[in-house]
Design an enzyme around this catalytic site. Structure first.
Site, PDB file in Angstrom:
ATOM      1  N   SER A 114       0.825  -1.208   0.000  1.00 39.56           N
ATOM      2  CA  SER A 114       0.000   0.000   0.000  1.00 39.56           C
ATOM      3  C   SER A 114       0.854   1.250   0.000  1.00 39.56           C
ATOM      4  O   SER A 114       1.922   1.296   0.599  1.00 39.56           O
ATOM      5  CB  SER A 114      -0.914   0.013   1.229  1.00 39.56           C
ATOM      6  OG  SER A 114      -1.688   1.191   1.253  1.00 39.56           O
ATOM      7  N   LYS A 166      -4.500  -6.569   3.872  1.00 39.27           N
ATOM      8  CA  LYS A 166      -4.486  -5.484   2.877  1.00 39.27           C
ATOM      9  C   LYS A 166      -5.899  -5.153   2.416  1.00 39.27           C
ATOM     10  O   LYS A 166      -6.252  -3.982   2.209  1.00 39.27           O
ATOM     11  CB  LYS A 166      -3.620  -5.902   1.679  1.00 39.27           C
ATOM     12  CG  LYS A 166      -3.636  -4.911   0.491  1.00 39.27           C
ATOM     13  CD  LYS A 166      -3.198  -3.510   0.912  1.00 39.27           C
ATOM     14  CE  LYS A 166      -2.814  -2.626  -0.267  1.00 39.27           C
ATOM     15  NZ  LYS A 166      -3.820  -2.478  -1.312  1.00 39.27           N
ATOM     16  N   HIS A 187      -7.467  -3.127   5.084  1.00 39.35           N
ATOM     17  CA  HIS A 187      -6.869  -1.788   4.959  1.00 39.35           C
ATOM     18  C   HIS A 187      -7.611  -0.974   3.898  1.00 39.35           C
ATOM     19  O   HIS A 187      -7.978   0.179   4.114  1.00 39.35           O
ATOM     20  CB  HIS A 187      -5.390  -1.915   4.583  1.00 39.35           C
ATOM     21  CG  HIS A 187      -4.775  -0.663   4.023  1.00 39.35           C
ATOM     22  ND1 HIS A 187      -4.986  -0.250   2.720  1.00 39.35           N
ATOM     23  CD2 HIS A 187      -3.967   0.278   4.574  1.00 39.35           C
ATOM     24  CE1 HIS A 187      -4.347   0.881   2.505  1.00 39.35           C
ATOM     25  NE2 HIS A 187      -3.710   1.217   3.607  1.00 39.35           N
ATOM     26  N   ASN A 188      -7.843  -1.589   2.736  1.00 40.25           N
ATOM     27  CA  ASN A 188      -8.520  -0.873   1.658  1.00 40.25           C
ATOM     28  C   ASN A 188      -9.967  -0.560   2.022  1.00 40.25           C
ATOM     29  O   ASN A 188     -10.499   0.491   1.647  1.00 40.25           O
ATOM     30  CB  ASN A 188      -8.471  -1.698   0.370  1.00 40.25           C
ATOM     31  CG  ASN A 188      -7.103  -1.664  -0.277  1.00 40.25           C
ATOM     32  OD1 ASN A 188      -6.112  -1.359   0.369  1.00 40.25           O
ATOM     33  ND2 ASN A 188      -7.032  -1.993  -1.550  1.00 40.25           N
ATOM     34  N   GLU A 236      -9.895   2.330   4.186  1.00 45.02           N
ATOM     35  CA  GLU A 236      -9.609   3.473   3.304  1.00 45.02           C
ATOM     36  C   GLU A 236     -10.903   3.993   2.671  1.00 45.02           C
ATOM     37  O   GLU A 236     -11.130   5.207   2.616  1.00 45.02           O
ATOM     38  CB  GLU A 236      -8.627   3.027   2.233  1.00 45.02           C
ATOM     39  CG  GLU A 236      -8.264   4.059   1.191  1.00 45.02           C
ATOM     40  CD  GLU A 236      -7.395   3.456   0.100  1.00 45.02           C
ATOM     41  OE1 GLU A 236      -7.714   3.658  -1.093  1.00 45.02           O
ATOM     42  OE2 GLU A 236      -6.418   2.763   0.439  1.00 45.02           O
TER      43      GLU A 236
END
Length: 475
Positions: A131, A186, A189-190, A193
């Site tokens: 990222s 991940k 995480h996105n 986001e």
């Protein structure tokens, strides 16, 4: 180190791949690169490479032969079948014990499958979430590797060297866990986001449409927020975006079509939350908000027929800005609390041993959601590694309690003004639901039992003891 061979190979020279190759080279490593088309190879080597330690190969077999054993080959290609295609091409060319690394945004079930398939053949596989976008890849991303545990010592040096650094050179990269765990982290995480971006957009719309603030005024607010507890990369770039002007003097952001795109990772996060029975309302609403925004033509037509309340704000603008700060902060806490609950549910489902505080540290630098806030999450897990929900941590509990008044005021103003703020309202509803010792699910269970004999538990019964009632009395 044998300089006749490269330390690592990289396939795929798009924006992320080429930037990552330059990052690896700048940290003293020799990199072999391969791309489906050769112009990208030539451009990277002849125009962008600084120390002639990037070696290009149009031929895949020559590329593989150039890498020091055990080979470390990183794929920076489009997620999906392209990854499988390259793995199948590489298998006849590599040796047992060699490591294939997928650095793209692959879906974690694919990584689980690929890890098993390659390990069964005697190879090693890592699914590494990367990222930070182009800048992060070039200057230091956050890297979240998982997969074959035995592969970590082989790649650790390179990964931690090229990753972002915080707090006295601490790398934003550490081992996540088994099979698909790196890509799962991940993905979450996105998803977070997505939530952070939606929350910022909702604050922006209230400032713009309710408070009638100029772009310059909003720029100043976000700039100020970035100097305090809301400090983050996304707040920082929002301040920059709001002041950016085109050559004709107009603000660029005002000329951008209000139809959001997405690449699927937010949708994956929301979907797996449903599969694992995890309440991920804010991120789900952020995904749905993007879908709704894409209906631009339909919304324009609807705006002429569906009327809402008129906006006529006459309150204290400075107070509302302060309330917006609190609403944004409280909602952000809920988003991370939901995200971490999802991580815990996945760890239980897939038998992963996740280091939750360590994950927060990996997100403090390089990645899109990097913020000062993440240190507090690390502290929460240091205080109680078994904590069920971040809202129960003393620090976050205190912030939420102090932020409640402003949070509720903002939601009230938005609803009464007809301004959609799905992320903020869903986060407040989650908070109110989570803090409730009794919810109306008793009526829901009665309804289920009435029409489908699904049974229910009783307050005065034993846990796990189920009852059924014949709701329609005969005679």
């Amino acid at each position: 180190m044998n300089k006749l061979h490269s330390d690592i190979g990289l396939i795929g020279l798009g924006v992320m791949g080429s930037s990552l190759a330059l990052n690896i080279e700048s940290n003293g490593y020799r990199v072999s690169v391969h791309n489906r088309t050769t112009p990208q190879i030539d451009n990277l080597i002849n125009n962008r490479s600084k120390s002639n330690n990037i070696i290009g190969f149009a031929n895949l077999e020559e590329f593989v032969s150039s890498i020091e054993k055990p080979r470390k080959i990183m794929l920076m290609v489009v997620a999906g079948t392209v990854v499988d295609d390259y793995i199948n091409k590489l298998i006849p060319l590599i040796d047992k014990g060699d490591i294939i690394i997928d650095g793209g945004n692959s879906h974690y079930p694919d990584t689980i499958r690929r890890t098993k398939e390659l390990e069964d053949k005697g190879f090693q596989f890592i699914g590494a979430g990367v990222s930070g976008g182009e800048e992060g890849a070039l200057k230091g991303p956050s890297i979240m590797p998982g997969g074959s545990v035995s592969a970590w010592p082989e790649v650790r040096g390179i990964f931690q060297t090229i990753s972002a650094k915080v707090d006295g050179n601490e790398p934003c990269c550490d081992w996540i866990g088994e099979d698909g765990s790196g890509h799962f982290v991940k993905m979450v995480h996105n998803g977070i986001e997505y939530g952070d971006m939606q929350l910022i957009c909702e604050a922006y719309q209230i400032m713009k449409d309710v408070l009638d603030m100029s772009n310059d005024e909003m720029h100043q607010v976000f700039k100020q927020w970035n100097e305090g507890e809301l400090s983050s990369y996304l707040i920082e770039i929002t301040a920059d975006i709001l002041k950016f002007k085109e050559k004709d003097g107009t603000y660029l952001v005002d000329n951008i079509l209000d139809s959001a795109g997405e690449k699927g990772t937010g949708k994956w996060t929301a979907a797996v939350a449903l599969e694992l029975g995890s309440s991920l309302t804010l991120i789900g609403e952020a995904v749905f908000a993007r879908y709704l925004s894409s209906l631009k033509d339909e919304r324009v037509k609807a705006s002429k027929k569906l009327k809402g309340p008129s906006i006529n704000f006459s309150g204290n603008k400075e107070q509302v800005i302060n309330d917006l700060h609190d609403a944004l902060y409280a909602s952000k806490i809920v988003s991370y609390a939901q995200g971490y609950t999802l991580l815990a549910n996945a760890a239980k489902k897939f038998n992963w041993n996740l280091n939750y505080g360590g994950i927060a540290l990996m997100w403090r630098g390089g990645c899109i959601i990097r913020s000062a806030f993440l240190t507090k999450i690390k502290d929460a897990y240091d205080n109680d590694s078994e904590i069920k929900n971040l809202l129960l941590d003393p620090f976050f509990n205190n912030v939420i309690n102090k932020s409640q008044s402003g949070w509720r005021q903002v939601v009230s103003i938005a609803i009464s003004s007809g301004i959609p703020i799905p992320a903020m309202t869903s986060s407040l509803s989650y908070f109110d639901g989570y803090r409730s010792d009794r919810l109306p699910a008793n009526l829901l269970q009665a309804q289920r039992d009435y029409f489908g004999a699904h049974t229910y538990e009783r307050l005065d019964g034993k846990k796990g003891e189920f009852f059924h009632t014949e709701w329609i009395q005969k005679g």
